[in-house]
Design an enzyme around this catalytic site. Sequence first.
Site, PDB file in Angstrom:
ATOM      1  N   CYS A   1       0.839  -1.202   0.000  1.00 37.69           N
ATOM      2  CA  CYS A   1       0.000   0.000   0.000  1.00 37.69           C
ATOM      3  C   CYS A   1       0.883   1.265   0.000  1.00 37.69           C
ATOM      4  O   CYS A   1       1.577   1.520  -0.964  1.00 37.69           O
ATOM      5  CB  CYS A   1      -0.984  -0.049   1.165  1.00 37.69           C
ATOM      6  SG  CYS A   1      -2.300   1.158   0.977  1.00 37.69           S
TER       7      CYS A   1
ATOM      8  N   HIS B   1      -3.741  -5.420   0.194  1.00 33.44           N
ATOM      9  CA  HIS B   1      -3.249  -5.862   1.506  1.00 33.44           C
ATOM     10  C   HIS B   1      -3.210  -7.386   1.622  1.00 33.44           C
ATOM     11  O   HIS B   1      -4.202  -7.998   2.028  1.00 33.44           O
ATOM     12  CB  HIS B   1      -4.144  -5.278   2.605  1.00 33.44           C
ATOM     13  CG  HIS B   1      -3.928  -3.816   2.796  1.00 33.44           C
ATOM     14  ND1 HIS B   1      -2.945  -3.309   3.609  1.00 33.44           N
ATOM     15  CD2 HIS B   1      -4.536  -2.747   2.224  1.00 33.44           C
ATOM     16  CE1 HIS B   1      -2.964  -1.992   3.557  1.00 33.44           C
ATOM     17  NE2 HIS B   1      -3.918  -1.623   2.713  1.00 33.44           N
TER      18      HIS B   1
ATOM     19  N   GLU C   1      -1.928  -9.128   3.818  1.00 32.17           N
ATOM     20  CA  GLU C   1      -2.003  -9.570   5.219  1.00 32.17           C
ATOM     21  C   GLU C   1      -3.433  -9.657   5.741  1.00 32.17           C
ATOM     22  O   GLU C   1      -3.673 -10.218   6.802  1.00 32.17           O
ATOM     23  CB  GLU C   1      -1.185  -8.626   6.111  1.00 32.17           C
ATOM     24  CG  GLU C   1      -1.795  -7.255   6.371  1.00 32.17           C
ATOM     25  CD  GLU C   1      -1.676  -6.274   5.202  1.00 32.17           C
ATOM     26  OE1 GLU C   1      -1.185  -6.678   4.136  1.00 32.17           O
ATOM     27  OE2 GLU C   1      -2.094  -5.109   5.359  1.00 32.17           O
TER      28      GLU C   1
ATOM     29  N   GLY D   1      -9.493 -13.827  33.494  1.00 28.18           N
ATOM     30  CA  GLY D   1     -10.252 -14.896  32.851  1.00 28.18           C
ATOM     31  C   GLY D   1     -10.063 -14.878  31.344  1.00 28.18           C
ATOM     32  O   GLY D   1     -10.448 -15.807  30.649  1.00 28.18           O
TER      33      GLY D   1
END
Length: 545
Positions: A103, A187, A189, A243
């Site tokens: 990009c 992109h 990714e 948690g």
Amino acid sequence: MTTDSRIDRLPWGTGDDSQVWLVHFGSKSTPLIAQLLRELGVRTRILNHADDELTLAAADDSKLPKMVILSGGDQSVYDANAPTIRQGTFEQLRKNCFLLGICYGAQLLAKLSGGEVRRAKMGEAGLVQVRLSEDSASFSGYRGGRAIMNHGDEIERLPEGWQRVASTDDCQNAFVCSDRIWAVQFHPEMGHTENGRELLFGAIKRAGVSIDYRVDHAKFVETAASWMREQAPQGTVLCGLSGGVDSSVAFRIAELAFGERLHGIYVNTGWFREGETDEVRNVFGSRHVSYVDASEEFYEALDRVEYPVGLKPTEAEYRYYEAVRKCIGAKFIDVFVGHARGLGRPASALIQGTNAADIIESQTGLKSHHNVALPKQLGVNILEPLAGLYKSEIRALAHHLGLPDEIANRQPFPGPGLAIRTWGKLDRSYAPPLRQANLILEEVVRKHYPDQENRPCQYYVALVPLASTGLIGDERVIGYAWAVRMVWSEDRESYASLEVKALTQQVQDVLSKRLTSEVRMEDGTRFVRVFYELTGKPPSTTEPH
Ligand code: XMP
């Protein structure tokens, strides 16, 4: 007491000897690229373009990596203060390394190589079809397909010796290259991009990068435990337990490292989901964990946060929920520190489950993640054993450590919890129905999306305190509403972009029936409507505030 505190991170999966450097120019993509490379078995070193870190690192020929990736950014390469790299550094890298630009990084490589970038006639945002230019079916393993684009500029004229690899309908130079430079406008990714992984794999093969990272869970646990023991050879070691998968994994490894010296602190803010405290208690027991129920303190503190008057509603809502976040954050520190001091055993360190993406996001200014106030108040150093791992690796490690699926696959839950899942002035009376409604949604999701692969990555019910009319039996009843939000991610849990999917008739029916018939406000007010949010991200965020 307030004092300076230091963050120590287990050096794992990163390092100055990484064969791939990843240069950050401001885009949220940087951690995603690093994570995808990790999945391919490659370690990366992240460098910020801004502070001359790259120039300094590149000055030593002997330390140059095989490949340098220039990541995205949201400026134009011609803007006055556009982020760039020095021409001398570029020449040094070009001579010695294989270069991949993504990009903004692609446009910068084209410009620095003598090409021209200009405002695109038609910018592209979202999914577009990428086609290889010639009749060839593939280029170094990349076969084209749908890809995520997000650009207003494009490479107009190629530098000398470069050629076109692939185009889209609106962008001729979607993928261009020379012998040792690849420039990709889309992109690879992003999870929604087809064959993006193959493209990056093709690039690392071309660059001669060898696979040097393999996950060995047992080795990781052993290394992390002995590293933690070295960092904190004596004294009580504290760990905040929420948690969530990151803090649970960090705690389990810390148990192995410190045994009786470890003490976990779990703070119930009153805005947790139903059964959450019991779930954590069942897994971690009570021998060396304190479960502090501070709900009342949190409710009281929030009662004192005033809803701004005299402002535009959008501004008022924004300011109010920022104040709510701050109030909960500050109260959490108060309660945690108060409890830790009350233990009567001075602490020598605090374990945090910060992961690699969190760190890239804070180092590159994408987000401020680190709660530095807490260790400062306690006067201890922070240990971050998971600093080199990404979320998917931490989830796998959770399974390896025998943590139950509920924790290993647990959806993210924001620190302020259910308190940011409503609108207008917050009221403590919202907490019980919110807890119950979210338990119903949890049951429905587990039943109707039994397969983890298809399950939404995050889901919740928010309380809409908006009075409207319903019909219950023969009676017209004024009640409140619920807003159900379920989002799916393809982006390696980055939460950069999220999708919403249609509900089946069955899920719709069961949710609307159960949420309106089983839950009421404590004063008896009914819920007479259930909304389902249709918007993905962008334009909506995951949370309402
Ligand atoms: P948004 O709403 O920006 O959220 O799409 C992206 C992810 O971040 C979580 N989130 C938070 N987490 N404290 C947190 O610990 C917060 O104040 C907060 N706000 C959003 C959100 O749940 C989602 O996973």
